[in-house]
Design a protein around this motif. Sequence first.
Motif, short mmCIF file in Angstrom:
data_model
loop_
_atom_site.label_atom_id
_atom_site.label_comp_id
_atom_site.label_asym_id
_atom_site.label_seq_id
_atom_site.Cartn_x
_atom_site.Cartn_y
_atom_site.Cartn_z
N ASP A 84 -24.91 -11.50 -9.80
CA ASP A 84 -25.97 -11.13 -10.81
C ASP A 84 -25.29 -10.11 -11.56
OD1 ASP A 84 -25.98 -8.73 -9.53
OD2 ASP A 84 -27.99 -8.91 -8.69
N LEU A 85 -24.14 -9.95 -11.74
CA LEU A 85 -23.54 -9.02 -12.79
C LEU A 85 -23.97 -7.49 -12.39
CD1 LEU A 85 -23.84 -11.00 -16.16
CD2 LEU A 85 -22.02 -10.73 -14.70
N VAL A 86 -24.69 -7.21 -11.69
CA VAL A 86 -25.30 -5.83 -11.60
C VAL A 86 -25.07 -5.28 -10.23
CG1 VAL A 86 -27.28 -4.18 -11.12
CG2 VAL A 86 -27.21 -6.07 -13.01
N ASN A 87 -25.07 -6.25 -9.10
CA ASN A 87 -24.73 -5.95 -7.63
C ASN A 87 -23.41 -6.35 -7.39
OD1 ASN A 87 -27.24 -4.41 -6.54
ND2 ASN A 87 -28.02 -6.38 -7.65
N TRP A 88 -22.36 -5.42 -6.90
CA TRP A 88 -20.82 -5.86 -6.71
C TRP A 88 -20.60 -5.35 -5.39
CZ3 TRP A 88 -18.27 -8.79 -10.23
CH2 TRP A 88 -18.74 -8.95 -11.37
N THR A 89 -19.60 -6.34 -4.85
CA THR A 89 -18.81 -5.59 -3.75
C THR A 89 -17.30 -6.09 -3.64
OG1 THR A 89 -18.93 -5.92 -1.21
CG2 THR A 89 -19.30 -8.17 -2.26
N ILE A 90 -16.49 -5.30 -3.29
CA ILE A 90 -15.20 -5.65 -2.96
C ILE A 90 -14.90 -6.58 -2.09
CG2 ILE A 90 -13.03 -4.65 -2.91
CD1 ILE A 90 -14.22 -1.62 -3.18
N ILE A 91 -13.95 -7.65 -2.61
CA ILE A 91 -13.90 -8.77 -1.42
C ILE A 91 -12.36 -8.91 -1.20
CG2 ILE A 91 -15.78 -9.91 -2.07
CD1 ILE A 91 -13.95 -12.06 -3.60
N ASN A 92 -11.48 -8.29 -1.99
CA ASN A 92 -10.12 -8.45 -1.73
C ASN A 92 -9.14 -7.61 -2.69
OD1 ASN A 92 -7.80 -9.87 -0.79
ND2 ASN A 92 -7.97 -11.68 -1.55
N TYR A 93 -7.74 -7.94 -2.79
CA TYR A 93 -6.86 -7.25 -3.59
C TYR A 93 -6.04 -8.35 -3.99
CZ TYR A 93 -8.55 -2.46 -2.61
OH TYR A 93 -9.37 -1.48 -2.51
N ALA A 94 -5.55 -8.58 -5.03
CA ALA A 94 -4.60 -9.73 -5.24
C ALA A 94 -3.18 -9.46 -5.16
CB ALA A 94 -4.54 -9.99 -7.04
N ILE A 95 -2.77 -7.91 -5.02
CA ILE A 95 -1.40 -7.70 -4.57
C ILE A 95 -1.29 -6.82 -3.60
CG2 ILE A 95 0.02 -8.65 -6.76
CD1 ILE A 95 -0.16 -5.61 -7.86
N ASN A 96 -0.68 -6.75 -2.62
CA ASN A 96 -0.51 -5.77 -1.34
C ASN A 96 0.47 -4.60 -1.81
OD1 ASN A 96 -1.06 -4.67 1.20
ND2 ASN A 96 0.96 -5.34 1.73
N LYS A 97 1.53 -4.86 -2.39
CA LYS A 97 2.59 -4.09 -2.87
C LYS A 97 2.74 -4.09 -4.21
CE LYS A 97 4.68 -3.03 1.52
NZ LYS A 97 6.03 -2.96 2.20
N ILE A 98 2.96 -3.03 -5.19
CA ILE A 98 3.36 -3.28 -6.57
C ILE A 98 4.83 -3.61 -6.67
CG2 ILE A 98 3.10 -2.03 -8.87
CD1 ILE A 98 1.12 0.03 -7.25
N VAL A 99 5.22 -4.31 -7.69
CA VAL A 99 6.16 -4.67 -8.03
C VAL A 99 7.07 -4.15 -9.15
CG1 VAL A 99 6.44 -6.98 -6.71
CG2 VAL A 99 5.72 -6.82 -9.05
N PRO A 100 8.27 -3.70 -9.21
CA PRO A 100 9.21 -3.66 -8.31
C PRO A 100 8.78 -2.66 -6.79
CG PRO A 100 10.31 -3.43 -10.40
CD PRO A 100 8.92 -3.02 -10.45
N GLU A 101 9.05 -3.27 -5.58
CA GLU A 101 8.61 -2.55 -4.63
C GLU A 101 9.35 -1.16 -4.54
OE1 GLU A 101 8.25 -4.50 -1.04
OE2 GLU A 101 7.31 -6.30 -2.03
N TYR A 102 10.58 -1.28 -4.71
CA TYR A 102 11.34 -0.13 -4.61
C TYR A 102 11.19 1.08 -5.68
CZ TYR A 102 14.15 -1.20 -8.63
OH TYR A 102 14.60 -1.51 -9.95
N VAL A 103 10.61 0.83 -6.66
CA VAL A 103 10.19 1.77 -7.70
C VAL A 103 8.74 2.49 -6.96
CG1 VAL A 103 9.27 2.13 -9.89
CG2 VAL A 103 11.20 0.72 -9.54
N PHE A 104 7.78 1.61 -6.55
CA PHE A 104 6.58 2.03 -6.41
C PHE A 104 6.24 2.40 -4.91
CE2 PHE A 104 5.85 -0.25 -10.43
CZ PHE A 104 5.09 0.73 -11.14
N ASP A 105 7.45 2.48 -4.18
CA ASP A 105 7.21 2.95 -2.86
C ASP A 105 6.97 4.33 -2.79
OD1 ASP A 105 7.81 0.47 -1.47
OD2 ASP A 105 9.80 0.90 -1.27
N VAL A 106 7.25 5.09 -3.98
CA VAL A 106 7.13 6.47 -4.37
C VAL A 106 5.95 6.39 -5.32
CG1 VAL A 106 7.75 8.58 -5.19
CG2 VAL A 106 9.23 7.25 -3.83
N PRO A 107 4.88 7.31 -5.41
CA PRO A 107 3.87 7.32 -6.29
C PRO A 107 4.40 7.44 -7.84
CG PRO A 107 3.08 8.55 -4.54
CD PRO A 107 4.65 8.36 -4.16
#
Length: 545
Positions: A84-107
């Motif tokens: 209904d555009l008002v009530n929302w719930t989280i159902i998933n994430y599209a990526i488990n790890k950010i790419v390139p992975e070796y870069v984003f293994d550190v914040p």
Amino acid sequence: MGILIINGCSSVDKKNSAGIYPENKTEYYVSEVWKSDQGDGTFINPILHADYSDPDVIRVGDDYYMTVSSFNCAPGLPILHSKDLVNWTIINYAINKIVPEYVFDVPQHSKGVWAPVIRYHKNEFYIYWGDPDFGVYMVKTKNPAGLWEAPVLVMEGKGIIDPCPLWDGENTYLIHAWAGSRAGINSVLTINQMNSEGTKVIDEGKHVFDGHEKHHTLEGPKLYKKDGYYYVFAPAGGVATGWQLVLRSKNIYGPYEEKVVLEQGSTAINGPHQGAWITTPNGDSWFFHFQDKEVYGRVLFLEPLSWEKDWPVIGKDLDGNGIGEPVLKEKKPNVGKQYPIQTPQENDDFNNGKYGIQWQWYGNPSIKWSAQIPGTDYLRLFCMSKKELPNLWDAPNLLLQKLPAENFTTTTKVKLNIEWETAGKTAGLLMMGQSYAYAGISFEEGSFWVKQVVCTDAIAGAKEKVIAKKKLQKNEVFLRMEVKSPDANCLFSFSEDGKNFQPIGESFKAQKDLWISAKMGIFSISEANVRMGSYADFDWFKVSK
């Protein structure tokens, strides 16, 4: 008017792709501290009082799907669902790890996943986003609650941000903006052609609008087609001080007419910035945008949208200047029926040893950080070494979630299990940002202690400071943090029996991260140069008034 999914190859990589979280699915979770749906046919803004930055929304049939920026936090690209555009719930994430992975293994604070767009084309869901340092990526799936395919680099380059595709007959286009910090230019919108699959840009592109004279910091374009016009919805003027611009042309490459359609005006809603146009099945139009509330993040607004002389009118023109302004209360969208009130998940019982879908790590996740053993009723976090880090600013193994409201209380129960009588181990309840504070349990001098710790200017490498500490009778403690508006002032307390809480330390004014809000959460850490081992068992995490 039709559905706005108009437009808006790779293989499945289970390591990098995220899938639905069946063990943690919560039916109709309703927050104690913020809900937009008033239960009387109206809603109040913000519809989500949390850091849902740069929202984009589509409708597929009777279902609405949203994704937002996730920057350096992983898993990334949250997928939210509504009827209904008002009530929302989280159902998933599209990526488990950010790419390139070796870069984003550190914040990588302020970097990573910027301003995504979600579209539905030929029975597949697509998400495009810009990484300001690497280029435009795309992921797709047939089921937004299931596995998404591995990311594809559609357009390589620095400073290419805020992409949006449009499938238009035999042509496929991609509009984008520019990040001046990397590209050396900004305030310009550019359109490229893509292959029909939407997986690769095939030309150098053409600039279609220059905002330097009247619409500086023009960004976040969303490209639509309606009644023979190409429309570009794009914010300008800066995140906290800008306005919403709409461009239109009969030719996708212009020239474009322009009109400011939404501004702060006489309201207290600064910004209004970057969002999405959506239609309901009966043809009504609505618009999503965010408001920058500093430490609380970019909170989400829903505005009515109507059409006059082929221009959108967003919100309400409260001061009579012909430009819409954000509304605080409105009748809910007419979607044909009533749906239960629900909000994004907050509480967690850590059933089956797993954490819920509301949590994200500070960097790409590692299997080494938590046990997650089936049949357990707690979340076990291992005390991972800080190594050479001076504080927690660049520690990726912080398990965090968004602040859900201006005023709230969060409580957790944690047991610190020490191996080999090794000192230097701490687990706790954290308010994270450029400066941070936590209440934690630690093992020192052969005893367990509860302490409040503050790290002022963590972003600059400052050391933590112990504000107060008290000896505990055992290795288990209840930790609590009360957060008060207007500045997210935090008060910490603890209890050994779960009933009688004692204040500890001093008040702490939360600070935002870079481009994201402050975040709350839990952690388990070890000082460097001490023996490995030890772990913390978190029994539950609760958010209340």
